[in-house]
Enzyme design. Sequence first.
Site, PDB file in Angstrom:
ATOM      1  N   ASP A  84      46.706  16.387  41.810  1.00 41.02           N
ATOM      2  CA  ASP A  84      46.307  15.024  42.167  1.00 41.02           C
ATOM      3  C   ASP A  84      45.024  14.525  41.485  1.00 41.02           C
ATOM      4  O   ASP A  84      44.167  13.911  42.137  1.00 41.02           O
ATOM      5  CB  ASP A  84      46.141  14.902  43.690  1.00 41.02           C
ATOM      6  CG  ASP A  84      47.410  15.221  44.450  1.00 41.02           C
ATOM      7  OD1 ASP A  84      48.432  15.536  43.819  1.00 41.02           O
ATOM      8  OD2 ASP A  84      47.379  15.166  45.694  1.00 41.02           O
TER       9      ASP A  84
ATOM     10  N   ASP B 178      50.148  12.502  44.300  1.00 43.78           N
ATOM     11  CA  ASP B 178      50.454  11.724  45.491  1.00 43.78           C
ATOM     12  C   ASP B 178      51.233  10.502  45.006  1.00 43.78           C
ATOM     13  O   ASP B 178      50.791   9.824  44.053  1.00 43.78           O
ATOM     14  CB  ASP B 178      49.161  11.281  46.183  1.00 43.78           C
ATOM     15  CG  ASP B 178      48.854  12.081  47.430  1.00 43.78           C
ATOM     16  OD1 ASP B 178      49.579  13.054  47.709  1.00 43.78           O
ATOM     17  OD2 ASP B 178      47.881  11.741  48.130  1.00 43.78           O
TER      18      ASP B 178
ATOM     19  N   LYS C  59      54.876  13.950  45.268  1.00 45.12           N
ATOM     20  CA  LYS C  59      54.909  14.302  46.689  1.00 45.12           C
ATOM     21  C   LYS C  59      54.459  13.126  47.547  1.00 45.12           C
ATOM     22  O   LYS C  59      53.855  12.177  47.046  1.00 45.12           O
ATOM     23  CB  LYS C  59      54.036  15.531  46.967  1.00 45.12           C
ATOM     24  CG  LYS C  59      52.568  15.355  46.599  1.00 45.12           C
ATOM     25  CD  LYS C  59      51.842  16.698  46.652  1.00 45.12           C
ATOM     26  CE  LYS C  59      50.379  16.559  46.271  1.00 45.12           C
ATOM     27  NZ  LYS C  59      49.586  15.761  47.223  1.00 45.12           N
TER      28      LYS C  59
ATOM     29  N   CYS D 128      44.610  18.566  49.615  1.00 49.87           N
ATOM     30  CA  CYS D 128      45.815  18.898  48.856  1.00 49.87           C
ATOM     31  C   CYS D 128      45.681  20.185  48.050  1.00 49.87           C
ATOM     32  O   CYS D 128      46.660  20.922  47.886  1.00 49.87           O
ATOM     33  CB  CYS D 128      46.190  17.730  47.949  1.00 49.87           C
ATOM     34  SG  CYS D 128      46.626  16.233  48.879  1.00 49.87           S
TER      35      CYS D 128
END
Length: 366
Positions: free
Chosen positions: A115, A160, A240, A285
Site C-alpha cells: 500500500d 487498498d 484488497k 496493513c
Amino acid sequence: MGTKGSSMSPPPYDYDPFELLRQSNFSDDEYERCFRFFDSQKRGFWTREEFRRFLSSLFSNKQRPYFILNDRIEEYFRDTDFNQDDQIDYDEFIQAWKTTIKCAVRPISALVIVDVQNDFISGSLALHSCPANHQGEEVVPVINRVIRDVNFDVVAYTYDWHPLNHISFYENRHLRSAAPESPIAVDSAHVLDTVLFVGPPNLTSTIEQVLWPAHCIQKTPGADLHPDLIRVDNAIHVYKGTNPEIDSYSAFWDNMKLSKTSLDDQLRERSVTDVYVVGLATDVCVAATAMHAVENNYRTVLIEDACRGVNEHEIEVKRAELNECGSIFVDSDVVPGMVAGVDRRPEVARGMFVENLKAIGHYHPR
C-alpha cells in the site's frame, strides 16, 4: 526458550558444508557428506555436541554462528531424535532437516510492498496527519534501494482498492446500522474511532470497524502507487478491500477471514519460502500482512526502515505479536545476505521446521 539473533560467536568456520549442498543442487550424496562432516567420531550418528556444531554452522552469517539458547538446542535435539536413543542418525537428520536446510541455504524470497499509495503519503489519510506523525514518503527510497540491491525471486505490490461506499470510510458511517453493543454511537464517532456495525446477514452478525477518512478509492489518483516507487516488470499486483461490507488490511485475507486474495496462490505457484514485508502502515496493513504470511507458513521478515505507521503504541504492540509468532524485524542493510542464504537467522527457521515435523508425522508438542 528462544533465540537471540543479534549475539554472535566470533570465530568463523573455515568450511561451509551448506554451501557445497547448494552447489550440488542439494544432492543426496552431498547431504550424506554434510552429515559425515559433523560426525567427528565416524560412528554413523551425532552426539549432542556434534548436533550443536551442526546447528551453529547452519544458523550463521558468513560462517559466524548465531547464539542459540541451550534450551532451544535441546528442544531441537529431542525433536530430531525420533526414537529417543540420545543420538541422531542419518535417517533422522534427513527427515527432520532436509526441508529446513534447503530453505535456509537457498530461500525463494518475495518482497511484498504494501500500500505505498498516494493517499497514505500526501492524500486524505496521509500518515503525517496520524498520531505517530510519520512521513510516509520516507519508505520510497528505502524500498527502491532494496529492489535494486537484492535479488528477490518475486515482487508483489498491494493496493487498498475501495469502492465509494466502503464500510471503513468515516463519511459512510450513516450508511449502516450500528450494533446495540457498539462502544461508540455512530452519531458521536470521530475519525479513527472504532464502532460495531450490524453485519450483512449473509456474512456475519457484527463487524468491528475503525473509521478512516475516505481513501484509496478505486481508479482515483489517491489509489495510485507513489510516482517515485520503482515498478518491477512481471510483478504480482494484489487489490484488497474491494468488498464494501468488509475491510481488508492484510494482503492475504479480509479482516474476518471470509475471503482471500490471490496472493497466497501466486506465491505458492512460484514456490516462495520467504516473505519480506515493507510499506504502509506498520501497525495496520503491514502487520496484518506479515501475520497472515506467518500463518500461511512463510518465513516472514519485516524490513523495519522500509515501513511507517499510524500509532507508536500500536506499532510496538504489533511488533511484539509478530515476534511472538515467529516473524522478525530487520533493517534493509542485512536483507541481501538473508536473501542470498549466507545470513541464516535461527528465529525464522522454527516454524518451517515444526511444519515439516507435522507433515512427516513426528511432531509431539511438549
